[in-house]
Scaffold this active site. Structure first.
Site, short mmCIF file in Angstrom:
data_model
loop_
_atom_site.label_atom_id
_atom_site.label_comp_id
_atom_site.label_asym_id
_atom_site.label_seq_id
_atom_site.Cartn_x
_atom_site.Cartn_y
_atom_site.Cartn_z
N GLU A 171 -34.28 11.82 20.58
CA GLU A 171 -33.17 12.39 20.72
C GLU A 171 -32.96 13.68 21.68
OE1 GLU A 171 -30.83 9.81 19.87
OE2 GLU A 171 -29.86 11.67 20.29
C1 LIG Z 1 -40.47 6.33 18.68
C2 LIG Z 1 -39.61 6.62 19.47
C3 LIG Z 1 -38.22 6.12 19.35
C4 LIG Z 1 -37.36 6.24 20.53
N1 LIG Z 1 -35.93 5.68 20.27
C5 LIG Z 1 -35.20 5.59 21.49
C6 LIG Z 1 -34.00 5.03 21.35
O1 LIG Z 1 -33.77 4.45 20.39
N2 LIG Z 1 -33.38 5.00 22.42
C7 LIG Z 1 -33.75 5.75 23.56
O2 LIG Z 1 -32.92 5.76 24.80
N3 LIG Z 1 -34.83 6.39 23.75
C8 LIG Z 1 -35.54 6.56 22.52
N4 LIG Z 1 -36.89 7.24 22.55
C9 LIG Z 1 -37.20 8.04 23.61
C10 LIG Z 1 -37.20 9.51 23.43
O3 LIG Z 1 -35.77 9.99 23.29
C11 LIG Z 1 -37.85 10.17 24.64
O4 LIG Z 1 -39.16 9.77 24.59
C12 LIG Z 1 -37.62 11.76 24.69
O5 LIG Z 1 -36.15 11.90 25.03
C13 LIG Z 1 -38.55 12.41 25.79
O6 LIG Z 1 -38.44 11.74 26.99
P1 LIG Z 1 -40.02 11.51 27.61
O7 LIG Z 1 -40.87 10.76 26.49
O8 LIG Z 1 -40.09 10.58 28.78
O9 LIG Z 1 -40.62 12.95 27.94
P2 LIG Z 1 -40.41 13.55 29.32
O10 LIG Z 1 -39.00 13.60 29.69
O11 LIG Z 1 -41.20 13.14 30.41
O12 LIG Z 1 -40.98 15.03 28.56
C14 LIG Z 1 -42.38 15.36 28.82
C15 LIG Z 1 -42.25 17.00 28.41
O13 LIG Z 1 -41.64 17.67 29.54
C16 LIG Z 1 -40.77 18.45 29.09
N5 LIG Z 1 -39.66 18.58 29.78
C17 LIG Z 1 -38.83 17.57 30.60
N6 LIG Z 1 -38.04 18.16 31.32
C18 LIG Z 1 -37.79 19.50 30.99
C19 LIG Z 1 -37.04 20.50 31.51
N7 LIG Z 1 -36.09 20.17 32.31
N8 LIG Z 1 -37.17 21.65 31.28
C20 LIG Z 1 -38.22 21.92 30.18
N9 LIG Z 1 -39.07 21.17 29.56
C21 LIG Z 1 -39.11 19.66 30.19
C22 LIG Z 1 -40.33 17.99 27.61
O14 LIG Z 1 -39.60 18.72 26.71
C23 LIG Z 1 -41.36 17.19 27.12
O15 LIG Z 1 -42.15 18.20 26.42
C24 LIG Z 1 -37.72 7.02 21.51
C25 LIG Z 1 -39.05 7.52 21.60
C26 LIG Z 1 -39.92 7.42 20.81
C27 LIG Z 1 -41.46 7.83 21.01
#
Ligand SMILES: Cc1cc2nc3c(=O)[nH]c(=O)nc-3n(C[C@H](O)[C@H](O)[C@H](O)COP(=O)(O)OP(=O)(O)OC[C@H]3O[C@@H](n4cnc5c(N)ncnc54)[C@H](O)[C@@H]3O)c2cc1C
Length: 592
Positions: free
Chosen positions: A442
């Site tokens: 989220e």
């Molecule tokens: C168990 C699980 C259930 C999930 N359920 C859903 C679901 O139902 N539907 C759905 O759509 N998604 C879902 N997700 C996805 C989840 O919302 C994302 O994993 C999350 O939003 C982070 O995205 P990412 O993993 O691509 O990390 P990234 O976006 O790659 O981020 C990696 C790191 O970089 C930081 N970062 C990125 N951009 C910035 C910025 N601009 N400024 C500062 N820091 C930054 C982040 O805070 C993080 O620490 C789920 C994930 C998991 C693991």
């Protein structure tokens, strides 16, 4: 692990004695005939029974068994189908839903406490109804009449479930990068193709149909986040009579193997020209999705609170029974081989920290939920606008602070058990594994902090912040001087946050890097100050009744602990905020 007992007494205290929620319900015409104090207590008691008796017992077995994927089908752990049925048949999926489509129309302040119970009982199971309720909210706010009539009644009844499909392999935080596409068809529908990952409940065996709310681009879409539209994609197409029909081109490619919430399926979803329907306006999907995301963000915050409550219940029971060493101030239980560990100062520090953060979190989440009700149901435009502003300001704080503290509380609970907290038997290690995701999904907590500092504080030029600050100043102005032991540190904390907010506004306008450099610690200072406000209100509510029994005496003792031992954390956090971005950029990227 101790059996889960819903904290009904504390929930009643928060709703009735601290927030005076029944008075708000009586004042708002949409709620006046639906709920009063007695109905609310009866509803909470029912939810407490169901969660404790039918859903909590599946927590450990669901974790051990996990979900199974075979040829695109997903089987949830044993017992989940029956538990879903029990939850759905009780009308709980649609408890806060629109009565015009089969929902029960209850206020969110009540819904938030029901969510807490469900999540304390079983965080993995809770995700299925939580996402369904969020999807209903989304459709209710943005879908046309035909889609609402077709889908909402079956979602509220729990015959079908809803899921949220945003993330793609290369697009997580930055949803402007998504590539899924939707082609318009002659009949007004669309064909949607793309690949989503991490979709909670994307496939499961609990319901006949699954309603996917999917973000994708139209062919003429501008690039970036302004070119994203929202679509409804059912797993099964819906027949004219409303029954689920042929399979749509929506398939689950696999499920993830993960650290916790193993009973919740986390799916790779493939859409291969699936039939889809536009929800809301073209290219405005991301803004529309925020309706669901804001709802889910409070719900995820409540997951943090709920896991902490479960951990606390178990740790407090264990600390009364586990015998080790003698108390530093002399033997307390001479008839035993040693004293129970609850006599030791450090164990008390851990338990009181857990209790203060959990009860503070319950007051906070209920407070935000009450603002959501005012924003939705008030007939006074000024009251609605103010409540919307407070919700916008406090949602990122609720999501990030409640979940950061949720992990802290669960780790403390594990620590109270010593080595027995690390092994599987007592359930504490599962809570630590389960709650960890709440800081990540989220929108990561880092992104919540950016939202608070950037969009909510700086972009509104402090206007949203002042809504909160003015309310706390007004509370302090009217407070009984006898409560000075609580109100004086609150006033100092508010002065500190006022000053920090002005400082951040100035810095943020000067150099945008300063916002991101300060945001996480700023959010935490904000969170501890909000808790100080709510702890002062709880102390005020308990003060007049302090001779009426243990409950009120315990409230006051816990409030004293919060102000003496936890609120001072704002000092080191504030120093970190004011340190600025210079040291973060003092190291070249190549040197990491
Ligand atoms: C168990 C699980 C259930 C999930 N359920 C859903 C679901 O139902 N539907 C759905 O759509 N998604 C879902 N997700 C996805 C989840 O919302 C994302 O994993 C999350 O939003 C982070 O995205 P990412 O993993 O691509 O990390 P990234 O976006 O790659 O981020 C990696 C790191 O970089 C930081 N970062 C990125 N951009 C910035 C910025 N601009 N400024 C500062 N820091 C930054 C982040 O805070 C993080 O620490 C789920 C994930 C998991 C693991």
């Amino acid at each position: 692990m101790a059996d889960y007992q819903a904290p009904l007494r504390d929930m009643r205290f928060v709703l009735e004695e601290v927030l005076d929620a029944p008075a708000q319900w009586a004042r708002l015409p949409a709620l006046a005939g639906v709920v009063d104090g007695d109905t609310a207590l009866a509803v909470l008691a029912e939810a407490g029974k169901l969660t404790a008796a039918s859903i909590a017992p599946l927590n450990r077995s669901g974790d051990e068994e996990g979900c199974h994927w075979q040829d695109g089908a997903v089987r949830t752990p044993a017992g989940f189908v029956a538990a879903w049925r029990a939850w759905a048949e009780g009308g709980w999926v649609g408890v806060c839903g629109d009565p015009a489509y089969g929902g029960m129309g209850m206020p969110k302040a009540l819904g938030a406490q029901i969510e807490e119970m469900l999540n304390s009982a079983n965080l993995a199971f809770a995700l299925y109804p939580m996402l369904t309720a969020g999807a209903c909210l989304e459709l209710s706010a943005h879908a046309g009449e035909e889609l609402k009539t077709r889908y909402l009644p079956r979602l509220y009844s729990g015959e079908w479930a809803g899921v949220m499909c945003l993330t793609e392999p290369h697009a997580g935080t930055d949803l402007g990068l998504i590539r899924s596409r939707a082609e318009p068809q002659a009949d007004g529908s669309y064909r949607l193709s793309g690949n989503k990952i991490f979709i909670t409940g994307g496939e499961q065996d609990l319901t006949d149909n699954i309603v996917h709310l999917v973000l994708a681009r139209l062919p003429d879409a501008p690039s970036g986040s302004r070119g994203i539209s929202l679509f409804l994609v059912p797993k099964r197409l819906v027949n004219a009579d409303g029954s689920p029909g042929a399979r749509n081109a929506v398939h689950c490619g696999s499920i993830e193997h993960k650290m916790g919430i193993k009973g919740a399926s986390t799916c790779v979803m493939n859409y291969d020209g699936a039939s889809a329907w536009l929800v809301g306006e073209p290219h405005k999907g991301l803004a529309a999705m925020f309706t669901m995301m804001n709802y889910e963000r409070l719900a995820v915050g409540i997951q943090g609170l709920a896991a902490g409550e479960r951990s606390y219940q178990s740790a407090a029971a264990y600390a009364r029974e586990r015998l080790q060493s003698r108390a530093p101030h002399g033997t307390q239980a001479p008839e035993q081989i040693a004293d129970p560990i609850i006599v030791h100062p450090d164990v008390r520090r851990m338990l009181l920290t857990m209790k203060a953060l959990t009860e503070g979190g319950r007051a906070f989440s209920s407070y935000v939920a009450l603002q959501l009700d005012a924003a939705k149901f008030s007939e006074d435009p000024l009251e609605r606008q103010r409540a919307e502003g407070l919700v916008a300001l406090l949602t990122p704080v609720a999501k990030a602070f409640l979940t950061d503290l949720g992990l802290e509380v669960c780790v403390l609970g594990q620590q109270v058990f010593g080595g027995h907290g690390y092994i599987r038997e007592w359930g504490q290690e599962q809570l630590v594994r389960d709650v960890r995701i709440t800081q990540i999904y989220e929108g990561t907590n880092g992104i919540q902090a950016l939202d608070l500092a950037g969009r909510k504080l700086v972009a509104s030029d402090g206007a949203l912040y002042r809504l909160f600050s003015d309310e706390v100043h007004a509370f302090l102005d009217a407070a009984d001087p006898a409560l000075a032991e609580f109100t004086a540190p609150l006033a100092a904390a508010l002065d500190n946050l006022d000053g920090l907010s002005v400082w951040l506004l100035e810095q943020g306008l000067r150099d945008p890097r300063e916002i991101g450099a300060a945001s996480v610690e700023y959010l935490q200072v904000f969170g501890y100050t909000v808790y100080a406000y709510l702890w002062a209100r709880m102390a005020a509510a308990a003060w007049g009744r302090k001779d009426e029994g243990d409950f009120y005496a315990a409230k006051l003792a816990t409030a004293r602990f919060y102000f003496a031992r936890l609120l001072p954390r704002i000092h080191s956090l504030s120093a970190a905020v004011r340190a600025g971005s210079a040291t973060l950029y003092g190291l070249d990227a190549a040197l990491f």
